[in-house]
Structure formats: structure tokens, C-alpha cells
Design an enzyme around this catalytic site. Structure first.
Site, PDB file in Angstrom:
ATOM      1  N   HIS A 116      62.631 -66.048  30.166  1.00 55.70           N
ATOM      2  CA  HIS A 116      62.502 -65.313  31.489  1.00 55.70           C
ATOM      3  C   HIS A 116      60.912 -64.963  31.739  1.00 55.70           C
ATOM      4  O   HIS A 116      60.301 -64.429  30.801  1.00 55.70           O
ATOM      5  CB  HIS A 116      63.252 -64.077  31.650  1.00 55.70           C
ATOM      6  N   SER A 140      66.453 -69.666  37.321  1.00 54.89           N
ATOM      7  CA  SER A 140      66.961 -68.332  36.843  1.00 54.89           C
ATOM      8  C   SER A 140      68.721 -68.944  36.697  1.00 54.89           C
ATOM      9  O   SER A 140      68.982 -69.738  37.281  1.00 54.89           O
ATOM     10  CB  SER A 140      66.998 -67.122  37.699  1.00 54.89           C
ATOM     11  N   ASP A 174      56.703 -62.862  47.590  1.00 53.77           N
ATOM     12  CA  ASP A 174      57.274 -63.040  46.132  1.00 53.77           C
ATOM     13  C   ASP A 174      58.607 -62.873  46.323  1.00 53.77           C
ATOM     14  O   ASP A 174      59.067 -61.481  46.292  1.00 53.77           O
ATOM     15  CB  ASP A 174      56.555 -62.235  45.330  1.00 53.77           C
ATOM     16  N   MET A 175      59.721 -63.614  46.444  1.00 47.94           N
ATOM     17  CA  MET A 175      61.060 -63.165  46.939  1.00 47.94           C
ATOM     18  C   MET A 175      62.116 -64.060  46.044  1.00 47.94           C
ATOM     19  O   MET A 175      61.724 -65.249  45.688  1.00 47.94           O
ATOM     20  CB  MET A 175      61.307 -63.347  48.177  1.00 47.94           C
ATOM     21  N   ALA A 176      63.225 -63.591  45.648  1.00 46.93           N
ATOM     22  CA  ALA A 176      64.538 -64.232  45.334  1.00 46.93           C
ATOM     23  C   ALA A 176      65.221 -64.974  46.390  1.00 46.93           C
ATOM     24  O   ALA A 176      64.745 -64.595  47.688  1.00 46.93           O
ATOM     25  CB  ALA A 176      65.212 -63.248  44.746  1.00 46.93           C
ATOM     26  N   LYS A 224      70.099 -72.112  55.108  1.00 45.33           N
ATOM     27  CA  LYS A 224      68.689 -72.397  55.172  1.00 45.33           C
ATOM     28  C   LYS A 224      68.408 -71.830  53.600  1.00 45.33           C
ATOM     29  O   LYS A 224      67.435 -72.346  53.073  1.00 45.33           O
ATOM     30  CB  LYS A 224      67.972 -71.533  56.045  1.00 45.33           C
ATOM     31  N   GLY A 306      53.087 -58.594  50.357  1.00 48.00           N
ATOM     32  CA  GLY A 306      52.277 -57.935  49.332  1.00 48.00           C
ATOM     33  C   GLY A 306      51.637 -56.748  49.789  1.00 48.00           C
ATOM     34  O   GLY A 306      51.081 -55.840  48.652  1.00 48.00           O
TER      35      GLY A 306
HETATM   36  P1  NAI Z   1      61.646 -58.181  47.851  1.00 49.44           P
HETATM   37  O1  NAI Z   1      62.521 -58.489  48.950  1.00 49.44           O
HETATM   38  O2  NAI Z   1      61.258 -56.788  47.560  1.00 49.44           O
HETATM   39  O3  NAI Z   1      60.154 -58.781  48.731  1.00 49.44           O
HETATM   40  C1  NAI Z   1      60.324 -60.061  49.171  1.00 49.44           C
HETATM   41  C2  NAI Z   1      59.083 -60.317  49.751  1.00 49.44           C
HETATM   42  O4  NAI Z   1      59.232 -59.734  51.024  1.00 49.44           O
HETATM   43  C3  NAI Z   1      57.657 -59.652  49.106  1.00 49.44           C
HETATM   44  O5  NAI Z   1      56.714 -60.688  49.137  1.00 49.44           O
HETATM   45  C4  NAI Z   1      57.426 -58.703  50.113  1.00 49.44           C
HETATM   46  O6  NAI Z   1      55.843 -58.311  50.035  1.00 49.44           O
HETATM   47  C5  NAI Z   1      57.765 -59.177  51.357  1.00 49.44           C
HETATM   48  N1  NAI Z   1      58.218 -57.916  52.032  1.00 49.44           N
HETATM   49  C6  NAI Z   1      59.126 -56.880  52.003  1.00 49.44           C
HETATM   50  N2  NAI Z   1      59.316 -56.150  52.806  1.00 49.44           N
HETATM   51  C7  NAI Z   1      58.092 -56.413  53.785  1.00 49.44           C
HETATM   52  C8  NAI Z   1      57.733 -55.876  55.201  1.00 49.44           C
HETATM   53  N3  NAI Z   1      58.294 -54.686  55.403  1.00 49.44           N
HETATM   54  N4  NAI Z   1      56.844 -56.555  55.806  1.00 49.44           N
HETATM   55  C9  NAI Z   1      56.153 -57.594  55.014  1.00 49.44           C
HETATM   56  N5  NAI Z   1      56.598 -58.132  53.831  1.00 49.44           N
HETATM   57  C10 NAI Z   1      57.651 -57.495  53.445  1.00 49.44           C
HETATM   58  O7  NAI Z   1      61.849 -59.038  46.801  1.00 49.44           O
HETATM   59  P2  NAI Z   1      63.011 -59.440  45.790  1.00 49.44           P
HETATM   60  O8  NAI Z   1      63.360 -61.020  46.486  1.00 49.44           O
HETATM   61  O9  NAI Z   1      63.838 -58.459  45.613  1.00 49.44           O
HETATM   62  O10 NAI Z   1      62.576 -60.193  44.367  1.00 49.44           O
HETATM   63  C11 NAI Z   1      61.839 -58.840  43.547  1.00 49.44           C
HETATM   64  C12 NAI Z   1      61.167 -59.556  42.363  1.00 49.44           C
HETATM   65  O11 NAI Z   1      61.925 -60.299  41.639  1.00 49.44           O
HETATM   66  C13 NAI Z   1      60.022 -60.638  42.637  1.00 49.44           C
HETATM   67  O12 NAI Z   1      59.073 -60.431  41.894  1.00 49.44           O
HETATM   68  C14 NAI Z   1      60.397 -62.195  42.106  1.00 49.44           C
HETATM   69  O13 NAI Z   1      59.503 -63.077  41.636  1.00 49.44           O
HETATM   70  C15 NAI Z   1      61.468 -61.585  41.009  1.00 49.44           C
HETATM   71  N6  NAI Z   1      62.482 -62.510  40.512  1.00 49.44           N
HETATM   72  C16 NAI Z   1      62.298 -63.177  39.410  1.00 49.44           C
HETATM   73  C17 NAI Z   1      63.200 -63.905  39.110  1.00 49.44           C
HETATM   74  C18 NAI Z   1      63.492 -64.795  37.569  1.00 49.44           C
HETATM   75  O14 NAI Z   1      64.004 -65.296  37.081  1.00 49.44           O
HETATM   76  N7  NAI Z   1      61.862 -64.844  37.170  1.00 49.44           N
HETATM   77  C19 NAI Z   1      64.555 -64.055  39.782  1.00 49.44           C
HETATM   78  C20 NAI Z   1      64.552 -63.646  41.188  1.00 49.44           C
HETATM   79  C21 NAI Z   1      63.614 -62.671  41.466  1.00 49.44           C
END
Ligand code: NAI
Length: 350
Positions: A116, A140, A174-176, A224, A306
Site C-alpha cells: 500500500h 487497491s 486526489d480521489m478514490a 461513469k 488541493g
Molecule cells: P476527498 O473526497 O477528500 O477529495 C477528493 C478530491 O476532491 C481532492 O483532490 C480534493 O482536493 C477535492 N475536493 C474536495 N472538496 C473540494 C471542494 N470543496 N472544492 C474543490 N475541490 C475539492 O478524497 P478521497 O476520495 O476521500 O481520498 C482520500 C485519500 O485516499 C486520497 O489521498 C487518495 O489517494 C487516498 N486513497 C488511497 C488508496 C490506496 O489504495 N492507496 C485508495 C483510495 C484512496
């Protein structure tokens, strides 16, 4: 408990080293976990250290990996991870991808067989800080149904991109690709609260509000999001010759084995396209225009991806440090390496 960057990083580094990670690997990993916590991505920060420590101690992360960089063309390469720590392999592979993109204009780098790697935005941000644009895909473990399906097939398969600007802003998206993380469902279950019917499905693939009936998560935006999950699986899995789809290993099954995960970077040099100065200037203009737009009712402002993470980081340090829940702090400060909490749990690690 509020901690400074160095305090939190030091505690995590120490724990990972006690579990068996080499000092430089533990240092790199702790830095990225701190990056996540200070930006408010607590799901990918200190909360994960006990799981990693258990996996390291049980042999599921190679502590002395034989990393290999194999160039497969002028602008393509494979980074063999030898099931070493995902954070380390991902960082070293991005450093190589940055060098390659500076030389050739584009680098397409696949990382094979890693554990991971946490918040993948850290790695795309590395490229943006070097005046490159980057996109990353990461596999993942399967916990989401395909659109219209009944069984978990894809992981939460995250996507990240990052781009520099002409000022000190950096876009880091950066999003799931699932609507919600599994942790949010466990949280609701523990509080005896219902979940919205848009988060997950039962064994028949029907939306559920009772968190105890959840069989799988659902993709963002229906068909999508399903397409995006598949995109990640193709680029970070099938294209790299590692296990894909439902064959991707579970995070919490058999912590003595490597996970064989795949990750993909595409890194590009704007100087080969619009020109670096023009690109950065236009990026800044674009963010200004978005930020100046009148916000819709109920929204304070239009943020760029970000931006809020940077605001959370600034606020944390302005108010005494990164907030870490007591249970996690107590574990980090203890002499215990792990409490045998994760091995062979079901796929959702209840
Ligand atoms: P999130 O839902 O908190 O954010 C997703 C994206 O939306 C971000 O880029 C954020 O900047 C943007 N965003 C959120 N609110 C916003 C707003 N009001 N205006 C503009 N942009 C906005 O992120 P999520 O999907 O919960 O993911 C969290 C972390 O989990 C990430 O760092 C991801 O890389 C990590 N992750 C890692 C996995 C792995 O296996 N390595 C698997 C799944 C997630």
C-alpha cells in the site's frame, strides 16, 4: 493530542523501524504519512501505522527489497518493487519518472509488486513541484461493485493529478473512485446510524441504508465512476502484468505475504507543449478565474483541487499542531509494535 510535524513524523518513524523497516525507508514513509495527516487526510496518516507495523513484522513487506529500474523504451519504464514498502517504491519511482520526463518530455512509469502506498497525491505533487504535470493511478483491494453488479470487483482505485502554477499554488487532485471509504461505513455502524442510500449496496446489489447490510461500495457517478475504476485497473494492473480486478490481494488477508500491487505514473513536461512559462501563467489565470467566481448559495468559495488541504495544513500549525486522536497517539508512544489486530480479518477489516 496536537503534535508538530517533527514530533508526529518521529513517532511514526520510530515505530516503523521497531517493526523492522530500514531507517531511510521508515523516514520516507513517515514523511508521507505526516503529509496526509497535516492536510486532513487522516484516513491515510498515522491511523495506518499499526497495520503497516504488523505487516512488516509478519514479513508481508520486504524490508530489504531489491528495487529494479528497467527502461522499456525512451520514455517508458518499469519499477520493480519486490513487495517493498509502497511509500518508498512510489517515491523512488517518481524521482526516476521526473528525471525521465525532463529528458524526454514524457515518462510513463509502471510500478510493480508493491504494498500500500497511501495518499497518491503526494507523488503527483512531487512532479508538480519540479514544473511537470503528472497523473497517477493505483490499485487497491476489491470492495466496490461494477455498475449494476452484485459482487465486489474493483478497489477504491484512486486517481490523482497535479500541476504547477506561476505562483506558490499547486493543483493536487486526489480521489478514490468510490463514493465513500469503507471506514465511513464502519463509523456509522459503530454509532448505530443509517448511511445515505448512495454509498453502498447489499448482496443483491441493491442500495442499503443499514450499514450492517453493506456488501460492497459503489463507484462515484454510477457507470461513469465504474469506467474510471476500470481505467485504473487497466493502467495500474492489466498493463503491468500484476493481479487485476477481483484478483488483487486483500489488504487484511495473510499479512505474511506481499501484496503485488500495481501503480502507474504519466509525467509530462509542459515545455514540450504550451511552453513552461505560458502553461504556468495560464494555470494561475485559470485558478484566479475559478476563485473569483461568485459562489453558489451554501458555498463560501470555488476552491481548486488541493486548496482546502493546504488550508487545513496551515490551520493545523496555526492552532498548535496536527490533531491526532488519543488512541493512536498512545499506540505510537507505546513500546508495542502491534496488537495483532489486522491479520486475516474479512476483506473490510472490521
Ligand atoms: P476527498 O473526497 O477528500 O477529495 C477528493 C478530491 O476532491 C481532492 O483532490 C480534493 O482536493 C477535492 N475536493 C474536495 N472538496 C473540494 C471542494 N470543496 N472544492 C474543490 N475541490 C475539492 O478524497 P478521497 O476520495 O476521500 O481520498 C482520500 C485519500 O485516499 C486520497 O489521498 C487518495 O489517494 C487516498 N486513497 C488511497 C488508496 C490506496 O489504495 N492507496 C485508495 C483510495 C484512496
Amino acid at each position: 493530542m496536537k503534535l508538530s510535524h517533527d514530533e508526529l513524523k518521529g513517532l511514526m518513524k520510530n515505530k516503523l523501524m521497531r517493526a523492522g523497516l530500514k531507517e531511510d525507508h521508515a523516514d520516507m514513509t513517515a514523511e508521507i504519512l505526516t503529509w496526509s495527516d497535516e492536510r486532513g487526510y487522516h484516513s491515510h496518516g498515522a491511523v495506518r501505522v499499526e497495520y503497516y507495523s504488523e505487516r512488516i513484522a509478519k514479513g508481508g513487506i520486504t524490508v530489504d527489497p531489491k528495487f529494479e529500474w528497467k527502461e522499456t523504451g525512451p520514455c517508458s519504464a518499469i519499477f520493480e518493487g519486490d513487495n517493498g514498502c509502497g511509500y518508498v517504491a512510489s517515491t523512488l519511482a517518481m524521482e526516476k519518472a521526473i528525471d525521465m520526463a525532463k529528458n524526454t518530455g514524457i515518462a510513463v512509469v509502471g510500478i510493480r509488486n508493491i504494498s500500500h502506498s497511501g495518499s497518491i497525491g503526494y507523488y503527483t505533487e512531487m512532479a508538480a513541484k519540479k514544473d511537470l504535470v503528472a497523473i497517477a493511478f493505483c490499485q487497491s483491494d476489491p470492495m466496490a461493485v461494477p455498475f449494476g453488479g452484485t459482487e465486489p470487483y474493483y478497489g477504491t482505485n484512486p486517481i490523482s493529478f497535479a500541476a504547477p502554477t506561476a505562483d506558490d499554488r499547486t493543483v493536487v487532485f486526489d480521489m478514490a473512485t468510490t463514493v465513500q471509504a469503507w471506514g465511513k461505513i464502519l463509523d456509522k455502524r459503530s454509532r448505530n446510524e443509517d448511511i445515505p442510500d448512495t454509498w453502498a449496496v447489499d448482496e443483491k446489489g441493491q442500495p442499503v441504508t443499514d450499514p450492517s447490510l453493506v456488501n460492497a461500495l459503489v463507484p462515484i457517478a454510477g457507470a461513469k465512476g465504474y469506467g474510471l475504476m476500470m481505467l485504473v485497473d487497466i493502467f495500474a494492473g492489466i498493463l503491468l502484468g500484476v493481479p487485476f480486478g477481483k484478483h488483487v490481494s486483500s489488504m487484511y488477508h495473510d499479512l505474511s505475504k506481499g501484496r503485488d500491487l500495481g501503480q502507474m505514473y504519466i509525467v509530462m513536461d509542459p515545455s514540450r507543449f504550451a511552453g513552461l512559462d505560458e502553461f504556468k501563467k495560464s494555470m494561475s489565470q485559470s485558478l484566479d478565474e475559478l476563485g473569483d467566481m461568485p459562489a453558489a448559495e451554501g458555498f463560501g468559495k470555488v476552491y481548486y483541487p488541493g486548496e482546502r488541504a493546504v488550508m487545513r495544513c496551515d490551520k493545523a500549525y496555526a492552532t498548535g499542531g496536527i490533531e491526532i486522536v488519543d488512541e493512536i497517539y498512545n499506540y505510537l508512544a507505546s513500546d508495542d509494535i502491534h496488537y495483532d489486530r489486522y491479520d486475516n480479518k474479512n476483506r473490510f477489516a472490521e
